[in-house]
Design an enzyme around this catalytic site. Structure first.
Site, PDB file in Angstrom:
ATOM      1  N   ARG A 151       0.883  -1.112   0.129  1.00 35.30           N
ATOM      2  CA  ARG A 151      -0.164   0.106   0.165  1.00 35.30           C
ATOM      3  C   ARG A 151       0.809   1.144   0.029  1.00 35.30           C
ATOM      4  O   ARG A 151       0.439   2.485   0.558  1.00 35.30           O
ATOM      5  CB  ARG A 151      -1.006   0.098   1.284  1.00 35.30           C
ATOM      6  CG  ARG A 151      -2.023  -0.997   1.050  1.00 35.30           C
ATOM      7  CD  ARG A 151      -3.256  -0.455   0.194  1.00 35.30           C
ATOM      8  NE  ARG A 151      -4.249  -1.325   0.315  1.00 35.30           N
ATOM      9  CZ  ARG A 151      -5.408  -1.259   0.782  1.00 35.30           C
ATOM     10  NH1 ARG A 151      -5.670  -0.168   1.615  1.00 35.30           N
ATOM     11  NH2 ARG A 151      -6.328  -2.479   0.931  1.00 35.30           N
ATOM     12  N   ARG A 204      -3.073   6.862   1.008  1.00 36.66           N
ATOM     13  CA  ARG A 204      -3.623   8.128   1.709  1.00 36.66           C
ATOM     14  C   ARG A 204      -2.717   8.557   2.591  1.00 36.66           C
ATOM     15  O   ARG A 204      -2.879   9.911   3.053  1.00 36.66           O
ATOM     16  CB  ARG A 204      -5.119   7.614   2.505  1.00 36.66           C
ATOM     17  CG  ARG A 204      -6.192   7.658   1.467  1.00 36.66           C
ATOM     18  CD  ARG A 204      -7.417   6.842   2.185  1.00 36.66           C
ATOM     19  NE  ARG A 204      -6.796   5.502   2.411  1.00 36.66           N
ATOM     20  CZ  ARG A 204      -7.650   4.449   3.002  1.00 36.66           C
ATOM     21  NH1 ARG A 204      -8.941   4.766   3.379  1.00 36.66           N
ATOM     22  NH2 ARG A 204      -7.030   3.495   3.269  1.00 36.66           N
ATOM     23  N   ARG A 256      -6.245  11.558  -5.959  1.00 37.34           N
ATOM     24  CA  ARG A 256      -7.705  10.975  -5.786  1.00 37.34           C
ATOM     25  C   ARG A 256      -8.795  11.803  -5.815  1.00 37.34           C
ATOM     26  O   ARG A 256      -9.674  11.298  -6.559  1.00 37.34           O
ATOM     27  CB  ARG A 256      -7.257  10.420  -4.594  1.00 37.34           C
ATOM     28  CG  ARG A 256      -8.492   9.839  -3.641  1.00 37.34           C
ATOM     29  CD  ARG A 256      -8.652   8.369  -4.148  1.00 37.34           C
ATOM     30  NE  ARG A 256      -9.759   7.677  -3.398  1.00 37.34           N
ATOM     31  CZ  ARG A 256     -11.080   7.894  -3.388  1.00 37.34           C
ATOM     32  NH1 ARG A 256     -11.478   8.898  -4.302  1.00 37.34           N
ATOM     33  NH2 ARG A 256     -12.141   7.267  -2.886  1.00 37.34           N
ATOM     34  N   ASP A 278      -6.850  -2.505  -7.440  1.00 38.39           N
ATOM     35  CA  ASP A 278      -7.353  -3.250  -6.457  1.00 38.39           C
ATOM     36  C   ASP A 278      -7.452  -4.751  -6.603  1.00 38.39           C
ATOM     37  O   ASP A 278      -8.017  -4.956  -7.706  1.00 38.39           O
ATOM     38  CB  ASP A 278      -8.691  -2.547  -6.035  1.00 38.39           C
ATOM     39  CG  ASP A 278      -9.005  -2.846  -4.424  1.00 38.39           C
ATOM     40  OD1 ASP A 278      -8.471  -2.391  -3.539  1.00 38.39           O
ATOM     41  OD2 ASP A 278      -9.682  -3.778  -4.071  1.00 38.39           O
ATOM     42  N   TYR A 317     -15.270 -11.245  -0.131  1.00 37.58           N
ATOM     43  CA  TYR A 317     -16.094  -9.993  -0.585  1.00 37.58           C
ATOM     44  C   TYR A 317     -17.187 -10.202  -1.363  1.00 37.58           C
ATOM     45  O   TYR A 317     -18.104  -9.535  -1.137  1.00 37.58           O
ATOM     46  CB  TYR A 317     -15.103  -9.066  -0.883  1.00 37.58           C
ATOM     47  CG  TYR A 317     -14.157  -8.264  -0.080  1.00 37.58           C
ATOM     48  CD1 TYR A 317     -14.315  -7.223   0.875  1.00 37.58           C
ATOM     49  CD2 TYR A 317     -12.571  -8.998   0.137  1.00 37.58           C
ATOM     50  CE1 TYR A 317     -13.111  -6.869   1.607  1.00 37.58           C
ATOM     51  CE2 TYR A 317     -11.782  -8.571   0.884  1.00 37.58           C
ATOM     52  CZ  TYR A 317     -12.075  -7.426   1.741  1.00 37.58           C
ATOM     53  OH  TYR A 317     -11.009  -7.059   2.762  1.00 37.58           O
TER      54      TYR A 317
END
Ligand code: CP3
Length: 331
Positions: free
Chosen positions: A22, A26, A35, A72, A147
């Protein structure tokens, strides 16, 4: 040959190659800026200009030895026609899949949907410094399936575990489709310019015994052997997060070249696992938030004990949005 690739071949370095899971994300102001420009998170994943930009940001800032494609793991279910939305503060949201929908799943047109990702990979290989390894990736079928079944992240993956017990043949059907899709996806990333690929099984640790074998080991082993039918020397990193004692045997049973380890693995066990080949990871991402002595000691433990064998320096899971940039510089 690029440094990380040499480690995957079994070479050891006093100063091992480093990248962070990652690493584009952020905690970086330049990521948050791009973003915002992209609109939605998926718009960022499917826009090669912006995806290349955010992939390169941590390389420019820190000069890591490897760069991971910005995308992703959930673009696969999305490309298979499942609804997917990333909501602020909520993470990914999908329509929970029904058994009828599982039986209707197919891979028609799914590579077409992912074309922008392959364009991003190709452009990255051109724009990255020559010495920087480019890592492609996918989610392992089990983790992606959790998921798809629950429609969101859950603390214990109960919906997927329950379906696997109640209706193993439908669950197997979904896993088989994910194996086929992931294989094609990884082959195409490697052919587009990725030097190696990583298979993220973030929820492997929730399964044990026959369930771990059937839903984690088997699918990853099939992806690895199917990819190598097409690309015999394909280098693959596996990351069965939380697997604990089940890390022993995982490399041999799946055929991966490098074993990713989370921060719960004791250093002596990491050393034993390293006798069989390259390992990656281990540092608790929260040590990067803490900084100071906590960070220095965590790094020293890993380097002092493991740098005489094949080691890719990394965190034991993704870097958090709260990680201060000065601490990443310190690292
Ligand atoms: O820099 C990189 O590592 C490359 C990009 C990357 C992302 N996700 C970007 C991302 C990679 C390799 C992933 C993998 C991924 N995605 C995993 C496996 C690794 C892991 O963390 O366990 C999983 C389980 C996912 C699914 C996913 N994507 C979740 C659960 C979330 C929400 C949680 C969160 O951190 O917000 C995402 C969103 C996501 N994927 C973000 C990023 C940078 C944050 C979204 C944003 O910018 O708004």
């Amino acid at each position: 040959m690029r440094k990380l690739m040499k480690v995957l071949d079994g070479e050891a370095f006093d100063i091992p190659p480093i990248w962070l899971m990652r690493q584009a994300g952020r905690y970086l102001p330049e990521y948050r800026e791009t973003r915002k420009k992209a609109g939605g998170f998926l718009d960022l994943c499917y826009n090669p200009d912006l995806a290349v930009e955010v992939t390169l940001q941590p390389i420019r800032r820190f000069g890591f030895d490897a760069s991971i494609l910005f995308s992703d793991i959930l673009v696969i279910p999305h490309a298979l026609g499942r609804n997917l939305d990333f909501r602020e503060g909520e993470g990914p949201v999908l329509d929970p899949i029904t058994v009828d929908e599982i039986n209707a799943l197919n891979t028609d047109g799914f590579l077409e949907h992912l074309k922008p990702v392959f364009e991003t990979v190709g452009r990255l290989r051109e724009e990255l410094p020559t010495e920087t390894t480019l890592i492609g990736f996918c989610g392992a079928p089990w983790t992606v399936a959790t998921y798809m079944v629950a429609g969101r992240g859950t603390p214990d993956q109960a919906p997927a575990r329950l379906l696997a017990h109640q209706d193993p043949s439908s669950f197997q059907k979904m896993i088989d489709i994910l194996i086929e899709a992931s294989t094609k996806y990884l082959i195409k990333q490697l052919k587009s310019g990725a030097d190696c690929v990583q298979i993220f099984d973030s929820w492997a640790g929730i399964l044990g015994g026959d369930q771990f074998q059937r839903w984690c080991v088997e699918p990853v082993s099939r992806i690895v052997s199917n990819v190598r039918k097409e690309i015999p020397d394909a280098k693959i990193i596996g990351f069965p997060k939380g697997a604990g004692v089940q890390n022993f045997g995982y490399r041999k049973m799946t055929g991966i070249d490098c074993l990713g380890l989370d921060w719960s693995v004791p250093i002596e066990q990491a050393k034993t696992l390293q006798q069989e080949g390259a390992i990656q990871g281990l540092l608790d991402p929260l040590r990067v938030i803490a900084g100071g002595k906590a960070l220095d000691e965590g790094v020293d433990q890993i380097i002092d004990n493991l740098s005489d064998g094949p080691l890719v320096f990394n965190l034991g899971h993704g870097i958090t949005p709260q990680a201060p940039i000065e601490h990443v510089e310190q690292l």
